[in-house]
Write a protein that holds these residues in place. Structure first.
Motif, mmCIF file in Angstrom:
data_model
loop_
_atom_site.group_PDB
_atom_site.id
_atom_site.type_symbol
_atom_site.label_atom_id
_atom_site.label_comp_id
_atom_site.label_asym_id
_atom_site.label_seq_id
_atom_site.Cartn_x
_atom_site.Cartn_y
_atom_site.Cartn_z
ATOM 1 N N HIS A 210 -5.179 -2.167 1.416
ATOM 2 C CA HIS A 210 -5.121 -3.141 0.327
ATOM 3 C C HIS A 210 -3.868 -4.006 0.475
ATOM 4 N N ALA A 211 -4.064 -5.316 0.454
ATOM 5 C CA ALA A 211 -2.949 -6.240 0.662
ATOM 6 C C ALA A 211 -1.944 -6.203 -0.479
ATOM 7 N N GLY A 212 -2.359 -5.727 -1.654
ATOM 8 C CA GLY A 212 -1.451 -5.724 -2.796
ATOM 9 C C GLY A 212 -0.698 -4.416 -2.969
ATOM 10 N N THR A 213 -1.296 -3.331 -2.535
ATOM 11 C CA THR A 213 -0.739 -2.017 -2.886
ATOM 12 C C THR A 213 -0.043 -1.326 -1.722
ATOM 13 N N THR A 214 -0.044 -1.937 -0.553
ATOM 14 C CA THR A 214 0.556 -1.298 0.617
ATOM 15 C C THR A 214 1.854 -2.015 0.985
ATOM 16 N N MET A 216 5.134 -3.394 2.898
ATOM 17 C CA MET A 216 5.236 -3.881 4.277
ATOM 18 C C MET A 216 5.580 -2.739 5.241
ATOM 19 N N LEU A 218 4.763 0.330 5.233
ATOM 20 C CA LEU A 218 3.757 1.378 5.452
ATOM 21 C C LEU A 218 2.464 0.811 6.035
ATOM 22 N N ARG A 219 2.523 -0.393 6.556
ATOM 23 C CA ARG A 219 1.310 -1.022 7.079
ATOM 24 C C ARG A 219 1.086 -0.715 8.557
ATOM 25 N N THR A 257 -9.249 -12.092 2.563
ATOM 26 C CA THR A 257 -7.932 -12.593 2.159
ATOM 27 C C THR A 257 -7.014 -11.470 1.685
ATOM 28 N N GLU B 176 -4.152 4.799 -7.623
ATOM 29 C CA GLU B 176 -3.146 3.826 -7.188
ATOM 30 C C GLU B 176 -3.699 2.866 -6.133
ATOM 31 N N GLN B 177 -4.560 3.349 -5.265
ATOM 32 C CA GLN B 177 -5.092 2.556 -4.142
ATOM 33 C C GLN B 177 -4.005 2.136 -3.169
ATOM 34 N N GLY B 178 -2.911 2.868 -3.154
ATOM 35 C CA GLY B 178 -1.821 2.564 -2.239
ATOM 36 C C GLY B 178 -1.087 3.860 -1.916
ATOM 37 N N PRO B 179 -0.117 3.797 -1.021
ATOM 38 C CA PRO B 179 0.504 5.026 -0.502
ATOM 39 C C PRO B 179 1.804 5.424 -1.210
ATOM 40 N N ILE B 180 2.223 4.683 -2.222
ATOM 41 C CA ILE B 180 3.594 4.878 -2.741
ATOM 42 C C ILE B 180 3.766 6.239 -3.407
ATOM 43 N N VAL B 244 5.108 -8.318 -0.857
ATOM 44 C CA VAL B 244 4.109 -8.093 0.189
ATOM 45 C C VAL B 244 3.466 -9.438 0.530
ATOM 46 N N ALA B 245 3.233 -9.657 1.821
ATOM 47 C CA ALA B 245 2.599 -10.891 2.295
ATOM 48 C C ALA B 245 1.634 -10.515 3.405
ATOM 49 N N ASP B 269 -1.731 -14.167 1.519
ATOM 50 C CA ASP B 269 -1.743 -13.507 0.202
ATOM 51 C C ASP B 269 -0.332 -12.986 -0.026
ATOM 52 N N ARG B 271 2.469 -11.370 -2.925
ATOM 53 C CA ARG B 271 2.567 -10.764 -4.263
ATOM 54 C C ARG B 271 3.964 -10.237 -4.536
ATOM 55 N N GLY B 338 0.402 -3.694 -7.344
ATOM 56 C CA GLY B 338 0.184 -4.801 -6.417
ATOM 57 C C GLY B 338 -1.218 -5.362 -6.523
ATOM 58 N N ALA B 339 -2.112 -4.586 -7.096
ATOM 59 C CA ALA B 339 -3.502 -5.019 -7.236
ATOM 60 C C ALA B 339 -3.756 -5.456 -8.673
ATOM 61 N N GLY B 362 -3.318 7.012 0.592
ATOM 62 C CA GLY B 362 -3.303 5.614 0.176
ATOM 63 C C GLY B 362 -4.657 4.945 0.344
#
Lengths: 395, 395
Positions: A210-214, A216, A218-219, A257, B176-180, B244-245, B269, B271, B338-339, B362
């Protein structure tokens, strides 16, 4: 004469599958009209014309004595989609113009102007159908045979496309399709070799996220990895003289996107006159890909698609062309052809050489493709010189 | 109870448009079965269930006194294609589980568990149809109205989707849909804001040319330019905390192995929780693009696609969630989402808050999407604490 050559090319550009553009693939219907118009001019010049079973046009201008060996002059008649008016066909029209300049004079050898039916590989994804049939290679798979039949020819007779065993050789005239001669301010260039070529598919596999929740940090962004590699390829290629390396395709998955790309599939095209230099470069590019993938925690895989060795043009023909250029008081420039040409194929069977004409703006495969009248005049002068040398050599 | 919640989510994942996967877009046929199964469980828990004209499911658990203000608990019922079993629907099933934990006990406020019909934007490319109807926004264009009608509802009555004016607020539970949280080893996180978002299209225009005949130094390679820019975006984003970009799409023209790309079209994208930081970053990214395009002799253009400000969650609700987390002896973590989520939309009309549950690996928007039983138990405990506080506050 040079204006007539250009006018003929422009007129033949009107033979097209697609009104408003020049698109003329292997044995497509407009090829009939190209044959018809060329045949009229060629017969007018005292040549006898035939279409062989691979769809190649051959126009014979007899020698002083019957049974003399032929010299082939020409190039191809097919085009890419939305082509210009000169790629390929200029070489055929120049061959005809040289015969016209002879004005009936007979030489110790016959001249056969050849217009190959297929070079671009557009219709079936396989290039050089015409010149490969000419050197006796198997070309007629089911699709090609069907196309030959649909054009009114007989694929069973395709052996009739083979060149005579006593051929003196093949001289091709072709636009450069690149910017080098223009940059150097030169009308003509002699190809001494055709660059070898590697093509590969290179795939970076990261992790779609997910571009919003990850964050930089951890990508595992497959596109970012591919981008870094493309920069490395460009930098390393620019640091090696004569090497060109191109990433022409890049497909990103899933391509949304708001999703970090999980996969990026690139193609790599690498060319150099020296096969060893090319292969070392390919290894270096693949090592770069592995190193940066490892550093980023991604994986990378590659698949070779093509490894085509460089092809040298015939040394004696190149020397004769050089003499023709200097003898005509044009500046001499030897170069490597970065693109494949019929001469590369024909060289497998007989001495072959390739003379480039400057491409204004380096533009080709585009409606703006052009050629300068003075450069056509130069090619005609050099071509006549070449014929005179051949005549002297057979003395 | 946590195992029942997980089992219910997994069972509802079987309601799908695509056998073997979970794909359930806005008011698609399998949504009927989701409604039916939820209704059965909800009525069992003493709730009265209705489907409003936007396709939202609302299940009311009455207060001790009639006419009491409602607190909304929930999330959305639709999914992306090939989804997991928890994105969205977990929030609805958790709301129901909290009502079940009350075991018939009446509070000073009513509870309405809401399952929004649409959040993902898959079917019509427009997200948040359910929650936007809930806050009284116009959502029913011709396509949406047709879908509502085809589902057996009446788009003319869509005003019935509007939440009561006296609503206490909305609490959303969501993975969360992310790894944090996983990285921090935490079961839960409180979103204090939802990041603002910029989306842009960025197009590099170079010069399409032959990959074999154009030396590296004379190229205007649009893909090489885009690649360099993607590297710059990644580097600059990584240097700004919380930013994040993502370049998620990249289309290359003409996209042939042996042609230098003439154009490369990317999406960007960006955020951040702070709108000013985000807008400065976007300007910096665009400046990078212009600078390197200029340096390479290319042109670049950009088009804004979205500029969505950050949305703060309600301060009092966030404070109450904090107290519920610490009161339940779980570690406290405030974060930015982020989402986008329904809570972001609902916040325009009433106090809203958003509690995240850790996403193993994540992973989301994927069949492997998961949630841990202990984290579901934590969310239930914290949710009960939150209800108790609300009860005490109304004392």
């Amino acid at each position: 004469m040079e204006h007539k050559v250009i006018a003929r090319c422009r007129s033949l550009a009107g033979c097209t599958e697609e009104p408003g553009f020049t698109t003329r693939t292997f044995l497509s219907p407009p090829m009939h009209e190209v044959h018809q118009r060329l045949r009229a001019w060629m017969e007018q010049a005292g040549m006898s014309v035939r279409i062989d079973s691979a769809g190649n046009l051959l126009a014979a201008y007899p020698a002083a004595q019957p049974g003399a060996a032929p010299l082939f002059l020409g190039s191809h008649l097919d085009t890419v989609p939305h082509a210009g008016a000169f790629d390929g066909i200029l070489g055929v029209v120049l061959g005809l113009a040289l015969v016209e300049k002879l004005a009936g004079r007979r030489l110790k050898f016959s001249i056969e102007v050849v217009g190959f039916s297929e070079e671009e590989g557009v219709r079936f994804g396989v290039p050089f159908i015409g010149s490969r049939a000419f050197i006796g290679e198997e070309v007629a798979d089911a699709r090609v045979s069907d196309a030959i039949r649909a054009f009114g020819l007989d694929p069973a007779s395709i052996a009739d496309a083979q060149a005579a065993d006593n051929a003196l050789g093949y001289l091709e005239f072709h636009i450069e399709q690149g910017p080098i001669l223009e940059r150097l301010g030169l009308p003509l260039g002699i190809a001494e070799s055709i660059a070898g070529q590697s093509r590969l598919a290179v795939t970076f596999q990261g992790r779609q996220n997910h571009a919003g929740t990850t964050p930089m940090s951890l990508r595992r962004d497959a596109l970012a990895a591919a981008a870094q590699w493309i920069c490395a390829v460009e930098r390393e290629a620019g640091a090696t003289a004569g090497l060109v390396a191109t990433v022409g395709r890049l497909e990103v998955e899933p391509g949304a996107t708001n999703v970090i790309p999980g996969a990026a599939r690139a193609t790599l095209d690498v060319r150099h006159a020296d096969d060893a230099v090319r292969r070392v470069a390919v290894e270096r590019f693949l090592r770069s890909a592995r190193q940066l993938a490892q550093w980023r925690g991604l994986s990378v895989s590659s698949e070779p698609l093509l490894d085509q060795p460089a092809v040298a043009m015939d040394a004696a023909f190149v020397a004769a062309l050089e003499q023709a250029v200097t003898g005509s008081h044009y500046p001499l420039h030897r170069m490597t052809s970065g693109a494949g040409h019929d001469a590369m194929v024909v060289a497998r069977r007989m001495p072959a050489a390739l003379l480039f004409l400057r491409s204004p703006g380096g533009i080709s495969h585009h409606p703006d493709e052009n050629v300068l009248p003075e450069d056509v005049a130069a090619a005609l002068t050099v071509g006549m010189h070449f014929l005179e040398q051949m005549e002297a050599r057979l003395g």
